[in-house]
Design a protein around this motif. Sequence first.
Motif: not given
Length: 218
Positions: A94-95, A127, A131-132, A160, A212
């Motif tokens: 999901s990045v 999220t 931020r990831t 991640g 993150s």
Amino acid sequence: MPDTSSTVAVPPLPPLAAQAERLIELGVHELAGIPADDVRAFAKDAGDSQDGALLAVHPDRVPASALAPLLRRDGKPGFVVVDMPDVDAFAPASVELPDAPLYLVASVDRGDRMANWSPEEALPALTKEERTPLLLTEGIHWVLQRPEALERNRCFMTIGSRLRKANGAFDARTPAIWISNGTGRDGRERRNAPKVGWCWWGNRHTWLGFASTTGRSA
């Protein structure tokens, strides 16, 4: 929610030109098959306005297993734990990464405030903050540029990166970077060395935050 620890600031990243020279000094450009002049040109083209960002090489070019031994602490090289032989199979989850060999990672944060949270708890909170989480390779790049990002009792996970099992579900292990105590299979000779290992998705650790970023760009 678990209690959070106090945040201790990590020194700012060097200018991009200095980061480029650091990668070249370490031979990362050769591992990635990128000419040194191209690394320098990328940093120059990014401009001073991007200083403060982390210069990273795409994980398809240089995997974590090749980057980890370049880490140093107390003169000791970094290593990957023996029970993580599949470290390079941990891929972005999901990045979205730029489709480029080199890219920038903005506003990197160690996530000290989330120490003693589980990955399961931290991901939705990040999220919500827009931020990831960092990839494992990005976390290693950060420590290559700023060894101070790893401190005793203040290290970090890089959730991640996740591993998909054959059935499509995620492996329960989540990558992290911390400092070896030289116990168990690490070996006493590795005490204080930078260590790439893993933790369980549902477990909490008082000494691990969640690194993150606010975004990535080429």
